[in-house]
Design a protein around this motif. Sequence first.
Motif, PDB file in Angstrom:
ATOM      1  N   CYS A  92       0.772  -1.275  -0.004  1.00  0.00           N
ATOM      2  CA  CYS A  92      -0.049  -0.082  -0.006  1.00  0.00           C
ATOM      3  C   CYS A  92       0.977   1.345   0.027  1.00  0.00           C
ATOM      4  O   CYS A  92       0.361   2.298  -0.570  1.00  0.00           O
ATOM      5  CB  CYS A  92      -0.850  -0.022   1.237  1.00  0.00           C
ATOM      6  N   TYR A  93       2.015   1.233   0.706  1.00  0.00           N
ATOM      7  CA  TYR A  93       2.832   2.350   0.846  1.00  0.00           C
ATOM      8  C   TYR A  93       4.173   2.324   0.095  1.00  0.00           C
ATOM      9  O   TYR A  93       4.729   1.250   0.369  1.00  0.00           O
ATOM     10  CB  TYR A  93       3.198   2.803   2.068  1.00  0.00           C
ATOM     11  N   PHE A  94       4.476   3.124  -0.845  1.00  0.00           N
ATOM     12  CA  PHE A  94       5.868   3.089  -1.458  1.00  0.00           C
ATOM     13  C   PHE A  94       6.042   4.665  -2.049  1.00  0.00           C
ATOM     14  O   PHE A  94       5.070   5.203  -2.422  1.00  0.00           O
ATOM     15  CB  PHE A  94       6.041   2.060  -2.671  1.00  0.00           C
ATOM     16  N   ASP A  95       7.241   4.904  -2.258  1.00  0.00           N
ATOM     17  CA  ASP A  95       7.628   6.163  -2.497  1.00  0.00           C
ATOM     18  C   ASP A  95       7.836   6.338  -4.138  1.00  0.00           C
ATOM     19  O   ASP A  95       7.565   7.320  -4.652  1.00  0.00           O
ATOM     20  CB  ASP A  95       8.932   6.953  -2.037  1.00  0.00           C
ATOM     21  N   LYS A  96       8.295   5.253  -4.709  1.00  0.00           N
ATOM     22  CA  LYS A  96       8.428   5.125  -6.211  1.00  0.00           C
ATOM     23  C   LYS A  96       7.947   3.831  -6.588  1.00  0.00           C
ATOM     24  O   LYS A  96       8.190   2.715  -5.992  1.00  0.00           O
ATOM     25  CB  LYS A  96       9.962   5.189  -6.519  1.00  0.00           C
ATOM     26  N   LEU A  97       7.706   3.741  -7.815  1.00  0.00           N
ATOM     27  CA  LEU A  97       6.907   2.538  -8.811  1.00  0.00           C
ATOM     28  C   LEU A  97       7.956   2.485  -9.653  1.00  0.00           C
ATOM     29  O   LEU A  97       7.716   3.282 -10.722  1.00  0.00           O
ATOM     30  CB  LEU A  97       5.451   2.588  -8.950  1.00  0.00           C
ATOM     31  N   ILE A  98       8.866   1.508  -9.682  1.00  0.00           N
ATOM     32  CA  ILE A  98       9.810   1.338 -11.104  1.00  0.00           C
ATOM     33  C   ILE A  98       8.838   0.117 -11.891  1.00  0.00           C
ATOM     34  O   ILE A  98       8.550  -0.917 -11.514  1.00  0.00           O
ATOM     35  CB  ILE A  98      11.218   0.911 -10.531  1.00  0.00           C
ATOM     36  N   ILE A  99       8.668   0.334 -13.033  1.00  0.00           N
ATOM     37  CA  ILE A  99       8.020  -0.495 -13.998  1.00  0.00           C
ATOM     38  C   ILE A  99       8.964  -0.811 -15.070  1.00  0.00           C
ATOM     39  O   ILE A  99       9.617  -0.148 -15.686  1.00  0.00           O
ATOM     40  CB  ILE A  99       6.706   0.037 -14.564  1.00  0.00           C
ATOM     41  N   LEU A 100       9.513  -1.967 -15.242  1.00  0.00           N
ATOM     42  CA  LEU A 100      10.240  -2.653 -16.232  1.00  0.00           C
ATOM     43  C   LEU A 100       9.845  -2.929 -17.381  1.00  0.00           C
ATOM     44  O   LEU A 100      10.261  -4.252 -17.815  1.00  0.00           O
ATOM     45  CB  LEU A 100      11.249  -3.766 -15.493  1.00  0.00           C
TER      46      LEU A 100
END
Length: 182
Positions: free
Chosen positions: A24-32
């Motif tokens: 639910c909590y994250f600062d960044k979402l890295i999509i590869l």
Amino acid sequence: MKALIISDIHGSSYYLKKVLDNECYFDKLIILGDILYHGPRNDLPYGYNPKEVIKILNNLKTKIIAVKGNCEAYVDQMVLDFPICESSFVSMNNLDLFLTHGHLINEEHPISLPYKTIVLYGHTHIHKISEVNGNTYLNPGSVSLAKGDKINSYAILENNKITIYDLNKNVLMQYSQSIKYE
């Protein structure tokens, strides 16, 4: 800083929501890469709904760092409200990261880098951590179309450690500068 690392969504809103419910909590979402389209070699993933994936990701646009996969199309950038780069260098939590999809650069086709870097890639749909020429190659696997051991997975980067999880939040593998594999 906490980063959620995912790859190969292939248009499945079901699996994307499952990962986002887990984290639910994250600062960044890295999509590869391989965000919307399932590709001609893959079956349609369960929950295939690219329009819903677009809506979910566009709501997270300020947190997203994304690279292109081999299934991305020109039109994808027209409907997504965040840039999709060919590849990207990022420094996060005292780690240097090179982001790529993995269809051109991976541990079998490594990149020459001037300093120790973690190469984050997807494409194979199989979670994996390996060392090549002093660099770490880390694949979080696929959130929707797992291959190999058939375990859908994603990764979390937090406190100088990257942990790969299955969708039940079980730890599959772990990397830190002091711990190479688990």
